[in-house]
Design an enzyme around this catalytic site. Structure first.
Site, PDB file in Angstrom:
ATOM      1  N   HIS A   1       0.835  -1.207   0.000  1.00  0.00           N
ATOM      2  CA  HIS A   1       0.000   0.000   0.000  1.00  0.00           C
ATOM      3  C   HIS A   1       0.868   1.255   0.000  1.00  0.00           C
ATOM      4  O   HIS A   1       0.684   2.166  -0.826  1.00  0.00           O
ATOM      5  CB  HIS A   1      -0.911  -0.016   1.227  1.00  0.00           C
ATOM      6  CG  HIS A   1      -1.815   1.173   1.350  1.00  0.00           C
ATOM      7  ND1 HIS A   1      -3.155   1.116   1.052  1.00  0.00           N
ATOM      8  CD2 HIS A   1      -1.580   2.447   1.757  1.00  0.00           C
ATOM      9  CE1 HIS A   1      -3.699   2.305   1.250  1.00  0.00           C
ATOM     10  NE2 HIS A   1      -2.754   3.136   1.688  1.00  0.00           N
ATOM     11  N   GLU A   2       1.824   1.316   0.928  1.00  0.00           N
ATOM     12  CA  GLU A   2       2.640   2.527   1.048  1.00  0.00           C
ATOM     13  C   GLU A   2       3.558   2.718  -0.152  1.00  0.00           C
ATOM     14  O   GLU A   2       3.823   3.851  -0.565  1.00  0.00           O
ATOM     15  CB  GLU A   2       3.453   2.481   2.344  1.00  0.00           C
ATOM     16  CG  GLU A   2       2.627   2.292   3.613  1.00  0.00           C
ATOM     17  CD  GLU A   2       1.499   3.301   3.751  1.00  0.00           C
ATOM     18  OE1 GLU A   2       1.659   4.451   3.306  1.00  0.00           O
ATOM     19  OE2 GLU A   2       0.448   2.924   4.290  1.00  0.00           O
TER      20      GLU A   2
END
Length: 891
Positions: free
Chosen positions: A400-401
């Site tokens: 995600h990051e």
């Protein structure tokens, strides 16, 4: 368009990751609500799909986003009002600028920031130079500052000539610093603002520049200094133009004490030992980026290092006791960075990437460009101790990051009302990235439970905000970090990807989607009994899809790709139910999940009799897949918890047990190779504990006794389940053992495990003692306190205790978390998750009427009230039909 439809829900489910210790961890978002359905129905023969305009508009928004965001890496600030050029003051009425947003015509291009923290005094002395350009003639400058003391302000032109500053004032309401000049800045000329200032190192909140801590193996406390600046906290460290569109490059330098290392967004180019034995570290300029992405960490951490196939240096950092367990995160990062670069057609633009596990971190992680900060539970994976669920969670958060390095950092939303563009895309790509690294997790199937179901749940209330919402204060901005932005946004990206096809979707990103125009189409996929599978495009909401009765039943939204739920007439529902009973494998497990999910969701607004859902569950006796069993059992449990008739409650409970008993016998305690079968095993065994199943009882008590008396190791996949079962079957003796271990273990991970299990106790005195520990940061970390209160709140015995505890300590709790919307939202949702009576509704409403200073969680209050109302309404709509069905079909 939630405001135009009446949506209803039955129960609430938080958007959390369950850890192997039974605790929960939240990503940056975070409130979710269970179930969705709008007024959309299908009628047999000449039937209409009344979709509403929301899905249409959503596709357009997504298409526009991908087209516009990729094409424009530099955004133009929207025009602002004409602003009076007055002498200004600190009062709201006389302050010369009346907008929450900064003037659009002054733009920063570069910051040079030198920070000299006084770590023992918790202060930071700093000076900065900000290069700016004004596109219009003006004699004042406005930027942001908060909780900082300004010592000196100078403004110079490009030749170094001073422009006299005649007045400096502040507007606390908007965190504005107003600089009035004697002479006018000229259009398109370059200027430099020089500031000296002092800011604070915080210890009681987890944003800005703050201090956290960990203990060494010898029990010594070591401090860690780190930042968390999203959304509006950069201004708390240094004065800046703190808006996402105000991109600039940053050159940072900072001092660190002996034995500590400083890292930031970019690589360092110089380290200098100073006379006081501190070290001054200077970093290369960053790429142009938003102020909320600035980050630095000063610590004594150690790191592991690797490189991507494109030669990007990747390091994973953590405290010396656990840094070796970042090896899996390092593998994930070095694998996904080049994969995303290839997928997006843009290589990762920085020469390095650091991932750091911070002891106390309010979010799951934060995507600072080149320096991603994580909660420890989101970066650490020890294969000898942690379960596959933890491994999946770490993979997902890292994926995600890293997606944000492109969508959010390289390409940034113009203003916070479009935060869904950042978070929706990253929330979708976390599934794609994880699937690339670990296809065994079957993430695209898990998407239905992790995102789709939670998105529709959050969309189910009339009090929920639209996808693009007002963001005219810091609290409003914080409140947008929720499941609408994350989960709903990801569902729309997924729907568009399916409509375009993966190849076209990826090519569209790489080639700016310039050949794709926004479409006013809603893609509908469907399957009929005799006609097979097909697709249809709704160009407008009154379009008709022809359907011949000779085709047999019809089932829409194949593989649950479309972001909508579907209602049919009773004849078609009954045909679908008969098909499930005769041969359920005609439908995929995803489609079976959707039929159960939609039929239950439609009961909430009274659009469909609950008997349809209940009749459909009869086929579950033959089901062997996780997705349909999960939604079926969870929905039946919600019904059991909501109805008030004890006789019928017992019947429904016995019915649930009859559905899971074959699964318990089939799966038992045998290790499962498929992640979804492991999930199914854990699901049915958890239900079996509640129902006192003999197979489960015998195994868990035997394993527990071996652990206590023979000191054998509990199997990590079943550890929490075994201890929960043992506590249920032998409460007093097991509780004593777990309390002893909880109080004396030095392992933070084991402490979390024991607390999570003790939180399920029926002993009110114990639960009160556990609650009291959450007020003491020396016993429970600030970042973990809310999760522990929530764990007790979902316990039927602990629900009322937690609500009373919260009311008693309201001031302490809200002072601690006042600016953290997702933390407070998670807490408040958990506290009232079991409230379903008119009296409870009124109590919550009256309490927040008197205590309306809830900070960033203000938008949560009408939402939780809507949830309680929805549970009350479900009983009103469906209890009588449930009683009738149970008396007819259940023994």
């Amino acid at each position: 368009m939630a405001a135009q439809n009446k949506y209803h829900l039955l129960n609430q489910e938080d958007d959390t990751q369950e850890n192997d210790d039974g605790s929960t961890t939240k990503k940056k978002d975070q409130m979710t609500i269970n179930y969705f359905c709008g007024r959309r129905q299908i009628y047999r023969k000449d039937f209409y799909l009344i979709m509403g305009t929301f899905a249409v508009v959503s596709i357009i928004l997504v298409a526009l986003f991908i087209t516009a965001a990729i094409r424009h890496q530099k955004f133009k600030h929207p025009p602002s009002q004409n602003h009076p050029q007055s002498n200004g003051s600190a009062s709201d009425n006389s302050f010369p600028y009346k907008n929450f947003r900064l003037p659009a015509y002054i733009r920063p291009s570069h910051y040079s920031i030198d920070l000299r923290p006084k770590y023992n005094q918790l202060l930071t002395d700093g000076n900065s130079s900000i290069n700016i350009t004004s596109s219009k003639k003006t004699n004042f400058i406005i930027l942001h500052q908060k909780f900082t003391t300004i010592h000196e302000v100078k403004v110079k032109d490009a030749n170094g000539n001073n422009i006299k500053v005649v007045k400096v004032s502040q507007l606390l309401k908007y965190n504005f610093l107003y600089i009035q000049l004697e002479n006018f800045l000229q259009p398109n000329h370059k200027y430099v603002i020089h500031l000296t200032f002092t800011s604070h190192i915080k210890t009681k909140v987890l944003h800005g520049f703050y201090r956290s801590q960990y203990r060494t193996s010898s029990g010594i406390t070591r401090y860690v200094y780190s930042t968390h600046l999203e959304a509006t906290h950069a201004r708390e460290i240094f004065p800046c133009f703190d808006e996402p569109a105000m991109k600039a490059t940053f050159s940072l330098s900072i001092t660190s004490p002996p034995g500590y290392t400083a890292i930031s967004n970019s690589r360092h180019y110089m380290k200098t030992k100073l006379p006081d034995n501190s070290t001054l570290t200077k970093f290369h300029p960053t790429l142009p980026m938003s102020s909320y992405l600035v980050a630095f960490v000063v610590s004594d951490f150690k790191y592991l290092e690797g490189k991507t196939t494109n030669n990007t240096r990747v390091r994973t950092w953590a405290n010396p006791l656990i840094y070796q367990y970042t090896n899996y995160s390092l593998y994930v990062a070095t694998t996904i960075i080049p994969f995303y670069g290839k997928t997006f057609g843009v290589a990762y633009p920085l020469p390095k990437m650091d991932l750091v596990a911070i002891p106390e971190f309010s979010a799951g992680a934060m995507e600072n460009w080149g320096l991603i900060l994580y909660r420890e539970t989101s970066l650490i994976y020890n294969k000898l101790v942690n379960t596959l669920r933890v491994k999946q969670w770490v993979t997902v958060v890292v994926a995600h990051e890293l997606a944000h390095q492109w969508f959010g950092n390289l390409v940034t939303m113009q203003w916070w009302n479009d935060i869904w563009l950042n978070e929706g895309f990253a929330s979708f790509m976390e599934h794609v990235g994880t699937d690339h690294v670990s296809p065994e997790f079957q993430m695209m199937k898990q998407f239905l439970l992790r995102s789709y179901r939670r998105a529709q749940s959050a969309d189910s209330l009339p009090t929920i905000h639209p996808l693009v919402s007002t963001a005219a204060s810091s609290n409003q901005i914080e409140s947008l970090f929720d499941s609408i932005s994350y989960k709903k946004g990801s569902c729309l990206i997924r729907m568009l990807r399916d409509y375009l096809g993966i190849t076209n979707f990826n090519n569209g990103i790489r080639h700016y989607l310039s050949i794709y125009k926004p479409v006013w189409h809603v893609p509908i996929s469907f399957q009929t009994e005799y006609g097979g599978k097909n697709n249809f495009l709704f160009l407008k909401k009154t379009d008709v899809l022809s359907w011949n009765s000779t085709d047999g039943w019809i089932k829409l939204n194949s593989n649950q790709i479309g972001y909508y739920c579907v209602n049919y007439d009773l004849e078609n529902w009954n045909s679908l139910i008969n098909q499930l009973k005769e041969n359920h494998t005609v439908f995929s497990d995803v489609d079976r999940h959707e039929l159960l999910d939609d039929s239950f969701s439609l009961t909430k607004p009274g659009m469909l009799t609950v008997k349809v859902f209940l009749n459909m569950t009869k086929y579950l006796i033959e089901e062997k897949n996780y997705l349909p069993l999960y939604v079926g059992l969870r929905s039946l449990s919600a019904i059991k918890h909501t109805i008030t008739d004890k006789r019928i409650k017992n019947k429904v409970e016995a019915y649930i047990y009859s559905l899971i008993q074959p699964q318990i016998q089939r799966l038992g305690w045998k290790p499962q190779t498929s992640i979804l079968q492991r999930d199914l095993q854990h699901l049915v065994l958890s239900y079996g504990v509640h129902f006192n199943d003999s197979i489960i009882k015998n195994y868990t008590l035997s394993a527990y006794h071996q652990w206590v008396y023979n000191h054998t190791r509990l199997p990590k996949s079943y550890r929490t389940l075994i201890l929960i079962a043992a506590l249920k079957y032998n409460a007093e003796s097991v509780q004593k053992v777990l309390l002893e271990k909880y109080n004396h273990t030095s392992s933070a991970s084991l402490k979390r495990i024991y607390f999570a299990i003790l939180a399920k106790s029926k002993d009110e005195a114990l639960l009160k003692r556990l609650l009291n520990t959450t007020l003491d940061p020396s016993k429970v970390r600030i970042t973990e306190a809310v999760g522990r209160i929530s764990a007790i709140a979902v316990n039927p015995v602990g629900s009322k205790l937690c609500w009373e505890f919260y009311k008693k300590h309201y001031q302490i709790i809200h002072k601690r978390y006042n600016s953290e919307s997702f933390t407070l939202s998670h807490l408040i949702n958990s506290l009232v998750s079991r409230f379903n009576t008119e009296a409870q509704y009124n109590e919550v409403k009256n309490f927040y009427h008197l205590h309306n200073n809830v900070g960033a969680a203000k938008s949560t209050i009408p939402i939780v009230l809507s949830k309680i109302r929805a549970r009350i309404n479900w009983r009103k709509f469906n209890e009588a039909a449930t009683l009738e069905w149970a008396d007819k079909y259940l023994p």
